[in-house]
Enzyme design. Structure first.
Site, mmCIF file in Angstrom:
data_model
loop_
_atom_site.group_PDB
_atom_site.id
_atom_site.type_symbol
_atom_site.label_atom_id
_atom_site.label_comp_id
_atom_site.label_asym_id
_atom_site.label_seq_id
_atom_site.Cartn_x
_atom_site.Cartn_y
_atom_site.Cartn_z
ATOM 1 N N LYS A 110 32.403 33.109 64.556
ATOM 2 C CA LYS A 110 33.367 33.809 65.399
ATOM 3 C C LYS A 110 33.111 33.645 66.897
ATOM 4 O O LYS A 110 34.045 33.732 67.703
ATOM 5 C CB LYS A 110 33.392 35.290 65.039
ATOM 6 C CG LYS A 110 34.045 35.612 63.708
ATOM 7 C CD LYS A 110 35.543 35.423 63.765
ATOM 8 C CE LYS A 110 36.222 35.997 62.537
ATOM 9 N NZ LYS A 110 37.710 35.901 62.613
ATOM 10 N N SER A 131 30.142 30.573 56.465
ATOM 11 C CA SER A 131 30.743 31.021 57.721
ATOM 12 C C SER A 131 30.006 32.167 58.398
ATOM 13 O O SER A 131 30.194 32.394 59.597
ATOM 14 C CB SER A 131 32.203 31.429 57.486
ATOM 15 O OG SER A 131 32.276 32.441 56.493
#
Length: 422
Positions: free
Chosen positions: A56, A306
């Site tokens: 992110k 991720s």
């Protein structure tokens, strides 16, 4: 009607230059156990080692860089279950601007604490990400803040797409990529980057089955959403894609699949055990797809891990859940005569098969249980279903009947016969 794709490879290349000093080029790691399972080379893109623990930060840095000086002075507000929150907080701290993050009330504590640690103001609101997002919009209007979306933003998508450029350079013979997806910002960005440079590479998006809005949108050919539901993959607990992300996904993604929480928990435990990697539920989706046989790759495959921001307070229960679902923690009830030596016979039979006895509960007062008959509830650690069956057979050879719990059932006939015959 689906919107036209709005992010290009040029945007992603430019984003790479912008964020270069603020991110790590995360490593790719060979996954030998998955190679043996699938028959093709498999590597893990370890984005859980990224700053703030997930991908992110890439999109957050690029989006904040794109703000005007006036907007920076106003400060930003975001809504997130955790990873976007940390990325925004860290990026805002680096840029010297104020950040507020709205998180659902059930957000993992580790993610909330880390967000505050990066200097952001954390506000808890609502039970779902959608409710948190709505409140963030209210704060933006009331306090004059700039709202920074978690995925529905061109600069965010372009920033996430830089991961795709890294993959192409790190794995020149790449054939397939599995990418976790919630709202689709990472998937859209990575797919756009890779298809622009290597259109033959196959891109597969993986969602949590509990919240599979992109899968449903992909099948329908238009944006669809799903109601909020609980899932181990809280980082992708999003109702569906935006028109912006879906346009890119529809243009560049080859397939969408979904995995349930059982497969996700198994994948988390598998990564811990075989690769020594701590990965959160959302980050383990690609591995879950392979382990559950939801997808079989056809060539050299990269799986994007991720994020790794696991709530340490939940880790023990998640691991235990994964071991139960993998058949390595098994419950057993044995009905015995309540006389000396019975428990020794049970433990001896278990030890003879090298199983590990974790818990024992002796119940003499279950409803309907005859006098002088007891239930022994056991939790066993075994290597899998075949090992468990060997343990059961060893118990039978001792004359002990058993019932696997799930759910618990009572059958006192065997115990009564054993008691009556001495």
């Amino acid at each position: 009607m689906t919107a036209a794709p709005s992010v290009t490879i040029d945007d992603i290349e430019a984003a790479r230059d912008v964020i270069a000093g603020g991110i790590l080029e995360t490593p790719v790691w060979p996954a030998r156990a998955l190679e043996r399972l699938t028959g093709v080379p498999v590597v893990l893109k370890c984005e859980q080692l990224q700053r703030a623990g997930s991908f992110k930060i890439r999109g957050a840095l690029n989006a904040i860089h794109s703000l005007s000086e006036e907007d920076r002075a106003r400060g930003i507000v975001a809504a997130s279950a955790g990873n976007h929150a940390q990325g925004v907080a860290l990026a805002a701290q680096a840029a010297g601007i104020a950040a507020t993050v709205v998180m659902p009330e059930g957000a993992p504590l580790v993610k909330a604490a880390a967000t505050e640690g990066y200097g952001a103001r954390v506000v808890f609101h609502g039970e779902s990400l959608e409710e948190a997002r709505a409140h963030a919009g209210e704060l933006a209007a009331r306090e004059g803040l700039v709202y920074l979306p978690p995925f529905d933003n061109d600069a965010v998508i372009a920033g996430q797409g830089t991961l795709g450029l890294e993959l192409l350079e790190q794995i020149p013979d790449l054939a397939e990529v599995l990418v976790p997806a919630g709202g689709g910002g990472l998937l859209a960005g990575v797919a756009t980057a890779i298809k622009a440079r290597r259109p033959e590479v196959r891109i597969v998006g993986v969602q949590a089955a509990a919240m599979d809005g992109i899968c449903r949108s992909y099948e329908a050919g238009e944006v669809r959403s799903v109601p909020h539901a609980g899932t181990l993959a809280d980082g992708v607990a999003v109702s569906g894609p935006s028109a912006r992300t879906f346009a890119l996904i529809r243009e560049h993604v080859d397939e969408m699949i979904a995995c349930g929480d059982t497969a996700i928990a198994h994948a988390m435990v598998y990564l811990l055990e075989t690769s020594k990697l701590l990965v959160e539920g959302a980050g383990a989706l690609g591995v879950a797809a392979l382990l559950s046989d939801a997808y079989r790759p056809r060539g050299k495959t990269a799986i994007v891990l991720s994020g790794g921001n696991v709530d340490i307070n939940r880790l023990g229960s998640i691991v235990r859940y994964g071991l139960v679902e993998d058949g390595r923690y098994r419950h057993l009830t044995i009905e015995i005569a309540d006389v000396p030596g019975e428990l020794a016979a049970i433990t001896g039979a278990i030890a003879s098969e090298s199983a590990n006895l974790l818990e024992v509960n002796h119940d003499r007062e279950a409803p309907g249980l005859p006098v002088e008959v007891a239930l022994i509830d056991l939790l066993l650690e075994v290597n899998g279903p075949e090992h468990f069956e060997r343990v059961r057979e060893a118990l039978r050879e001792k004359g002990l009947g058993d019932i696997t719990l799930d759910p618990p059932r009572m059958n006192t006939a065997g115990a009564r016969r054993r008691y009556e015959t001495g």
